[in-house]
Design a protein around this motif. Sequence first.
Motif, PDB file in Angstrom:
ATOM      1  N   LYS A 190       0.822  -1.205   0.000  1.00 49.50           N
ATOM      2  CA  LYS A 190       0.000   0.000   0.000  1.00 49.50           C
ATOM      3  C   LYS A 190       0.857   1.256   0.000  1.00 49.50           C
ATOM      4  CE  LYS A 190      -4.266  -1.705   2.109  1.00 49.50           C
ATOM      5  NZ  LYS A 190      -5.193  -1.584   3.245  1.00 49.50           N
ATOM      6  N   ARG A 191       1.909   1.220   0.811  1.00 46.56           N
ATOM      7  CA  ARG A 191       2.786   2.396   0.881  1.00 46.56           C
ATOM      8  C   ARG A 191       3.441   2.672  -0.473  1.00 46.56           C
ATOM      9  NH1 ARG A 191       8.126   2.818   1.541  1.00 46.56           N
ATOM     10  NH2 ARG A 191       8.340   0.604   2.019  1.00 46.56           N
ATOM     11  N   LEU A 192       3.946   1.631  -1.126  1.00 45.65           N
ATOM     12  CA  LEU A 192       4.631   1.823  -2.407  1.00 45.65           C
ATOM     13  C   LEU A 192       3.652   2.143  -3.529  1.00 45.65           C
ATOM     14  CD1 LEU A 192       7.200  -1.097  -2.100  1.00 45.65           C
ATOM     15  CD2 LEU A 192       7.698   1.338  -1.979  1.00 45.65           C
ATOM     16  N   ALA A 193       2.463   1.536  -3.480  1.00 46.90           N
ATOM     17  CA  ALA A 193       1.462   1.816  -4.510  1.00 46.90           C
ATOM     18  C   ALA A 193       1.001   3.263  -4.451  1.00 46.90           C
ATOM     19  CB  ALA A 193       0.270   0.867  -4.344  1.00 46.90           C
ATOM     20  N   MET A 194       0.937   3.830  -3.245  1.00 42.55           N
ATOM     21  CA  MET A 194       0.559   5.236  -3.101  1.00 42.55           C
ATOM     22  C   MET A 194       1.580   6.156  -3.760  1.00 42.55           C
ATOM     23  SD  MET A 194      -2.293   5.678  -1.355  1.00 42.55           S
ATOM     24  CE  MET A 194      -2.154   7.244  -0.502  1.00 42.55           C
ATOM     25  N   ILE A 195       2.823   5.711  -3.777  1.00 45.50           N
ATOM     26  CA  ILE A 195       3.885   6.530  -4.368  1.00 45.50           C
ATOM     27  C   ILE A 195       3.956   6.349  -5.878  1.00 45.50           C
ATOM     28  CG2 ILE A 195       6.399   6.899  -4.446  1.00 45.50           C
ATOM     29  CD1 ILE A 195       6.476   5.966  -1.509  1.00 45.50           C
ATOM     30  N   TRP A 196       3.803   5.098  -6.354  1.00 48.56           N
ATOM     31  CA  TRP A 196       4.121   4.791  -7.755  1.00 48.56           C
ATOM     32  C   TRP A 196       2.912   4.549  -8.647  1.00 48.56           C
ATOM     33  CZ3 TRP A 196       8.535   6.186  -9.465  1.00 48.56           C
ATOM     34  CH2 TRP A 196       9.644   6.211  -8.625  1.00 48.56           C
ATOM     35  N   HIS A 197       1.696   4.656  -8.109  1.00 54.96           N
ATOM     36  CA  HIS A 197       0.552   4.510  -9.017  1.00 54.96           C
ATOM     37  C   HIS A 197       0.666   5.579 -10.106  1.00 54.96           C
ATOM     38  CE1 HIS A 197      -3.442   4.195 -10.648  1.00 54.96           C
ATOM     39  NE2 HIS A 197      -3.665   3.118  -9.897  1.00 54.96           N
ATOM     40  N   PHE A 230      -0.813  10.332   2.952  1.00 55.63           N
ATOM     41  CA  PHE A 230      -1.940   9.473   3.292  1.00 55.63           C
ATOM     42  C   PHE A 230      -1.584   8.044   2.907  1.00 55.63           C
ATOM     43  CE2 PHE A 230      -6.023   7.446   2.201  1.00 55.63           C
ATOM     44  CZ  PHE A 230      -6.709   7.634   3.386  1.00 55.63           C
ATOM     45  N   GLU A 231      -1.707   7.104   3.839  1.00 57.56           N
ATOM     46  CA  GLU A 231      -1.218   5.759   3.618  1.00 57.56           C
ATOM     47  C   GLU A 231      -2.285   4.745   3.253  1.00 57.56           C
ATOM     48  OE1 GLU A 231       1.126   4.981   7.207  1.00 57.56           O
ATOM     49  OE2 GLU A 231       2.890   5.331   5.963  1.00 57.56           O
ATOM     50  N   GLY A 232      -3.453   5.174   2.864  1.00 50.59           N
ATOM     51  CA  GLY A 232      -4.452   4.233   2.392  1.00 50.59           C
ATOM     52  C   GLY A 232      -5.180   3.516   3.507  1.00 50.59           C
ATOM     53  N   THR A 233      -4.466   3.197   4.590  1.00 49.76           N
ATOM     54  CA  THR A 233      -5.099   2.540   5.732  1.00 49.76           C
ATOM     55  C   THR A 233      -5.871   3.543   6.572  1.00 49.76           C
ATOM     56  OG1 THR A 233      -3.101   2.868   7.066  1.00 49.76           O
ATOM     57  CG2 THR A 233      -3.286   0.798   5.850  1.00 49.76           C
ATOM     58  N   GLY A 234      -5.837   4.795   6.151  1.00 52.22           N
ATOM     59  CA  GLY A 234      -6.499   5.850   6.915  1.00 52.22           C
ATOM     60  C   GLY A 234      -5.535   6.635   7.766  1.00 52.22           C
ATOM     61  N   ARG A 235      -4.306   6.146   7.878  1.00 55.47           N
ATOM     62  CA  ARG A 235      -3.309   6.838   8.688  1.00 55.47           C
ATOM     63  C   ARG A 235      -2.588   7.892   7.869  1.00 55.47           C
ATOM     64  NH1 ARG A 235       0.262   2.191  11.211  1.00 55.47           N
ATOM     65  NH2 ARG A 235       0.225   1.592   9.016  1.00 55.47           N
ATOM     66  N   VAL A 236      -2.172   8.915   8.560  1.00 53.05           N
ATOM     67  CA  VAL A 236      -1.394   9.988   7.931  1.00 53.05           C
ATOM     68  C   VAL A 236      -0.063  10.093   8.643  1.00 53.05           C
ATOM     69  CG1 VAL A 236      -1.287  12.463   7.418  1.00 53.05           C
ATOM     70  CG2 VAL A 236      -3.476  11.249   7.281  1.00 53.05           C
ATOM     71  N   ARG A 237       0.985  10.169   7.890  1.00 52.32           N
ATOM     72  CA  ARG A 237       2.296  10.377   8.492  1.00 52.32           C
ATOM     73  C   ARG A 237       2.953  11.600   7.862  1.00 52.32           C
ATOM     74  NH1 ARG A 237       6.799   8.283   5.586  1.00 52.32           N
ATOM     75  NH2 ARG A 237       6.206   7.179   3.675  1.00 52.32           N
ATOM     76  N   LYS A 288       3.813  18.214  -4.663  1.00 57.88           N
ATOM     77  CA  LYS A 288       4.595  17.986  -3.444  1.00 57.88           C
ATOM     78  C   LYS A 288       3.888  18.512  -2.202  1.00 57.88           C
ATOM     79  CE  LYS A 288       8.338  15.885  -4.859  1.00 57.88           C
ATOM     80  NZ  LYS A 288       8.688  14.547  -4.336  1.00 57.88           N
ATOM     81  N   GLY A 289       2.608  18.875  -2.344  1.00 61.85           N
ATOM     82  CA  GLY A 289       1.844  19.333  -1.192  1.00 61.85           C
ATOM     83  C   GLY A 289       1.317  18.152  -0.373  1.00 61.85           C
ATOM     84  N   ASN A 290       0.470  18.429   0.590  1.00 70.55           N
ATOM     85  CA  ASN A 290      -0.100  17.385   1.435  1.00 70.55           C
ATOM     86  C   ASN A 290      -1.016  16.470   0.638  1.00 70.55           C
ATOM     87  OD1 ASN A 290       1.144  18.292   3.797  1.00 70.55           O
ATOM     88  ND2 ASN A 290      -0.513  19.728   4.238  1.00 70.55           N
ATOM     89  N   GLN A 291      -0.981  15.182   0.970  1.00 67.37           N
ATOM     90  CA  GLN A 291      -1.894  14.223   0.362  1.00 67.37           C
ATOM     91  C   GLN A 291      -3.151  14.109   1.215  1.00 67.37           C
ATOM     92  OE1 GLN A 291       0.056  10.471  -0.194  1.00 67.37           O
ATOM     93  NE2 GLN A 291       1.320  11.188  -1.891  1.00 67.37           N
ATOM     94  N   GLU A 292      -4.305  14.072   0.525  1.00 64.32           N
ATOM     95  CA  GLU A 292      -5.578  13.873   1.193  1.00 64.32           C
ATOM     96  C   GLU A 292      -6.447  13.017   0.293  1.00 64.32           C
ATOM     97  OE1 GLU A 292      -7.531  17.393   2.804  1.00 64.32           O
ATOM     98  OE2 GLU A 292      -5.681  18.520   2.478  1.00 64.32           O
ATOM     99  N   PRO A 293      -7.337  12.211   0.870  1.00 70.18           N
ATOM    100  CA  PRO A 293      -8.218  11.385   0.046  1.00 70.18           C
ATOM    101  C   PRO A 293      -9.044  12.230  -0.910  1.00 70.18           C
ATOM    102  CG  PRO A 293      -8.328  10.703   2.345  1.00 70.18           C
ATOM    103  CD  PRO A 293      -7.552  11.985   2.311  1.00 70.18           C
ATOM    104  N   GLY A 294      -9.063  11.838  -2.179  1.00 69.53           N
ATOM    105  CA  GLY A 294      -9.885  12.522  -3.172  1.00 69.53           C
ATOM    106  C   GLY A 294      -9.326  13.822  -3.675  1.00 69.53           C
ATOM    107  N   ILE A 295      -8.131  14.184  -3.273  1.00 66.07           N
ATOM    108  CA  ILE A 295      -7.543  15.462  -3.687  1.00 66.07           C
ATOM    109  C   ILE A 295      -6.142  15.215  -4.224  1.00 66.07           C
ATOM    110  CG2 ILE A 295      -6.726  17.722  -2.908  1.00 66.07           C
ATOM    111  CD1 ILE A 295      -8.936  17.752  -0.864  1.00 66.07           C
ATOM    112  N   ILE A 296      -5.843  15.785  -5.380  1.00 65.77           N
ATOM    113  CA  ILE A 296      -4.483  15.717  -5.915  1.00 65.77           C
ATOM    114  C   ILE A 296      -3.620  16.705  -5.141  1.00 65.77           C
ATOM    115  CG2 ILE A 296      -3.045  16.053  -7.967  1.00 65.77           C
ATOM    116  CD1 ILE A 296      -5.536  15.515  -9.657  1.00 65.77           C
ATOM    117  N   PRO A 297      -2.472  16.295  -4.641  1.00 65.20           N
ATOM    118  CA  PRO A 297      -1.626  17.226  -3.885  1.00 65.20           C
ATOM    119  C   PRO A 297      -1.286  18.471  -4.700  1.00 65.20           C
ATOM    120  CG  PRO A 297      -0.824  14.988  -3.630  1.00 65.20           C
ATOM    121  CD  PRO A 297      -1.885  14.942  -4.691  1.00 65.20           C
ATOM    122  N   ALA A 298      -1.245  19.595  -4.017  1.00 66.09           N
ATOM    123  CA  ALA A 298      -0.925  20.862  -4.674  1.00 66.09           C
ATOM    124  C   ALA A 298       0.539  20.890  -5.105  1.00 66.09           C
ATOM    125  CB  ALA A 298      -1.206  22.028  -3.723  1.00 66.09           C
ATOM    126  N   ASP A 299       0.813  21.699  -6.128  1.00 63.47           N
ATOM    127  CA  ASP A 299       2.204  21.942  -6.517  1.00 63.47           C
ATOM    128  C   ASP A 299       2.855  22.865  -5.496  1.00 63.47           C
ATOM    129  OD1 ASP A 299       1.655  20.483  -8.773  1.00 63.47           O
ATOM    130  OD2 ASP A 299       1.443  22.224 -10.096  1.00 63.47           O
TER     131      ASP A 299
END
Length: 338
Positions: free
Chosen positions: A25-32, A187-194, A219-230
């Motif tokens: 999950k962690r790697l898929a969040m980065i490389w999808h 956002f790590e998919g499991t609902g946790r944020v680090r 490179k902005g903050n990740q949130e569900p349903g939102i593309i991180p800001a530049d």
Amino acid sequence: MGVDYYNILKVNRNASEDDLRKSYKRLAMIWHPDKNPTAKRTEAEAKFKQISEAYDVLSDPQKRQIYDLYGEEGLKSGQCPPPSPSTSRHYFQRQHPNPSFRFKPRNAEDIYEELFGSESGGGGGNERGNYSRGHFRNNTNNSSSSSYFGNGGDMKKPNAIENLLPCSLEELYKGATKKMKICRNIFEGTGRVRTLEEILTIEIKPGWKKGTKITFPEKGNQEPGIIPADIVFVVDEKPHATYVRDGNDLVIKQEITLLEALTGKTFDLTTLDGRNIVLPLTDIVKPGVEVVVPNEGMPISKEPGKKGNLRVKIDVRYPSRLTSEQKFELRRVLGGVS
């Protein structure tokens, strides 16, 4: 052994099913691919396929057993590799744990949806997203990332986050490398944020001007349903003690006495890169005159090798008072000068 699935998934050989799921999950969040800019899409697709295949093999007990015994070759070919030449010629013929086994890799997006679909919300777990038959479509509309959280809806992207990047005139003259530390939520998919600390490297090009923008996509903050800001850094020019920038020119002010204006003066100037320029004045200097030194201004970033001019603005300092004797001498010396 060929491909090292444990290394690809960043787990050890004793990793549990839970360890495998978390790492995937962690790697898929980065490389999808839907979460990467167009310039990195090809690399992201390849990485995502590797991660998915590694998880497919290691999370399946039968595939993992064969892989651990015979490596990638034995897994995919269904054959037991022959013993190495260095082993004794007295050996038992090895048997494949399951002679009827045939390796069938799962679709990368199927794995992704299986692990993320139930956590995505909105009942979108059945959406196929943009991944089909092993290829990601490079969408040009705003829904290019709609499958990232499996909700099938358009993902919004916030406005860019701008930060000033103070630069000295010397840095803008010679060029420089700046490293900026940012902290952002992942956002790590499991609902946790680090919180992730990251160092962004900025190469300042000689001649860049105030207002130049350097963009780091998403490179902005990740949130569900939102593309991180530049993240955007905007060049800001620090005041300099000696020089003032005027476009591509550099301006310096020099003051001379009335005597020097009449009899001559030599300036010894230090440039922004530490060189010395000797500028002799042999003619009579009038107040407000500007002496131009070609090609000693700021570098022109779009025309390598070219520079603006150095402009020396000269002010003449007059004496605050003269004695009667000094006035007499001046009339005597300059009386006939027109």
